[in-house]
Design an enzyme around this catalytic site. Structure first.
Site, PDB file in Angstrom:
ATOM      1  N   CYS A  35      59.856  23.920  71.236  1.00  0.00           N
ATOM      2  CA  CYS A  35      60.351  23.943  72.611  1.00  0.00           C
ATOM      3  C   CYS A  35      59.226  24.397  73.555  1.00  0.00           C
ATOM      4  O   CYS A  35      58.266  23.672  73.755  1.00  0.00           O
ATOM      5  CB  CYS A  35      61.598  24.816  72.701  1.00  0.00           C
ATOM      6  SG  CYS A  35      62.592  24.533  74.180  1.00  0.00           S
TER       7      CYS A  35
ATOM      8  N   HIS B 165      65.100  22.985  67.928  1.00  0.00           N
ATOM      9  CA  HIS B 165      64.897  24.321  67.358  1.00  0.00           C
ATOM     10  C   HIS B 165      65.303  24.377  65.882  1.00  0.00           C
ATOM     11  O   HIS B 165      66.455  24.713  65.565  1.00  0.00           O
ATOM     12  CB  HIS B 165      65.732  25.342  68.131  1.00  0.00           C
ATOM     13  CG  HIS B 165      65.222  25.662  69.493  1.00  0.00           C
ATOM     14  ND1 HIS B 165      64.390  26.732  69.751  1.00  0.00           N
ATOM     15  CD2 HIS B 165      65.423  25.044  70.687  1.00  0.00           C
ATOM     16  CE1 HIS B 165      64.114  26.773  71.045  1.00  0.00           C
ATOM     17  NE2 HIS B 165      64.726  25.757  71.645  1.00  0.00           N
TER      18      HIS B 165
ATOM     19  N   GLU C  80      64.623  26.625  63.760  1.00  0.00           N
ATOM     20  CA  GLU C  80      64.933  28.010  63.376  1.00  0.00           C
ATOM     21  C   GLU C  80      66.390  28.361  63.648  1.00  0.00           C
ATOM     22  O   GLU C  80      66.886  29.371  63.141  1.00  0.00           O
ATOM     23  CB  GLU C  80      63.994  28.985  64.110  1.00  0.00           C
ATOM     24  CG  GLU C  80      64.316  29.278  65.560  1.00  0.00           C
ATOM     25  CD  GLU C  80      63.890  28.195  66.539  1.00  0.00           C
ATOM     26  OE1 GLU C  80      63.983  28.447  67.759  1.00  0.00           O
ATOM     27  OE2 GLU C  80      63.479  27.101  66.097  1.00  0.00           O
TER      28      GLU C  80
END
Length: 230
Positions: A86, A195, A197
């Site tokens: 990002c 994302h 994660e």
């Protein structure tokens, strides 16, 4: 293996990224402040999402001048693994480690949703645990994720298989040719807007992002002839 998560003023996904490394990779990981100037002890360097320096001027434009970025560029030149997610992707384009730029979403709205991605290249240090053409689910959360580059750069990205992820189905931001993530020619630097994660456990709706972290660990082990025992 030791991993650095770079923290800029305004980063807000650093904790998620730190936890993903701990939970999935099980290796030492440190927060590294943007003013630090020594990354020599790290094997992988991760730039998290957020709003570094409030996104003033444009996303990543100020962060690219942080003292730590000179060391990130040096680490990339040395072949270490660099991943920007990002805002981290935006910073990598601003500093010149990846080509192109991230523009305002075509809708001019912030988009936060679970997105489908197609794995375009699974022959990278970050995607080796995926199948080519596989469709995965990874969340997005951005207002400026509209990837753009000129025709010459796009041709090079295609020729060198640097387009790693494309949006599948809906393109949430107007990104050129549905591009969601790219790597450099050498293959050790990856930038992506979604994302991973935030998709490493089943309770997160998707755990497809988990395999990005296992891919990084597997690559490092092979490069350093590290064996594991059951």
């Amino acid at each position: 293996m030791r991993v650095a998560v770079i923290v800029f003023p305004g980063s807000n996904a650093d904790v998620d990224l730190f936890n993903a490394v701990e939970d999935v990779m099980g290796v030492p990981v440190d927060y590294v402040w943007h003013s630090d100037t020594d990354l020599s002890k790290y094997d992988a360097i991760l730039l998290p999402g957020g709003f570094s320096y409030g996104d003033y001027l444009r996303c990543g434009a100020v962060a690219r001048f942080s003292p730590v970025m000179e060391q990130v560029v040096k680490a990339a030149d040395e072949g270490k693994l660099i991943m920007g997610i990002c805002n981290g992707f935006q910073i990598l384009t601003e500093v010149g480690l990846l080509p192109g730029a991230l523009l305002r979403n075509r809708s001019l709205k912030f988009r936060c949703k679970l997105s489908e991605l197609r794995v375009e290249n699974n022959d990278t240090s970050f995607t080796r645990d995926f199948a080519a053409g596989e469709v995965i689910q990874i969340p997005i959360a951005h207002g400026e994720g509209n990837y753009y580059c000129d025709e010459e750069t796009l041709a090079k990205l295609k020729a060198n298989k640097q387009i790693v992820f494309r949006y599948h189905g809906e393109n949430p931001n107007g990104s050129l040719e549905d591009i969601a993530g790219i790597c450099n020619e050498r293959g050790n630097v990856l930038g992506m807007m979604p994302h991973p994660e935030r998709a490493v456990h089943s309770w997160m709706t998707s755990d497809d992002g988990r395999r990005m972290f296992t891919s990084i660990l597997k690559t490092w082990r092979e490069q350093n002839s590290v064996t594991t025992h059951a």
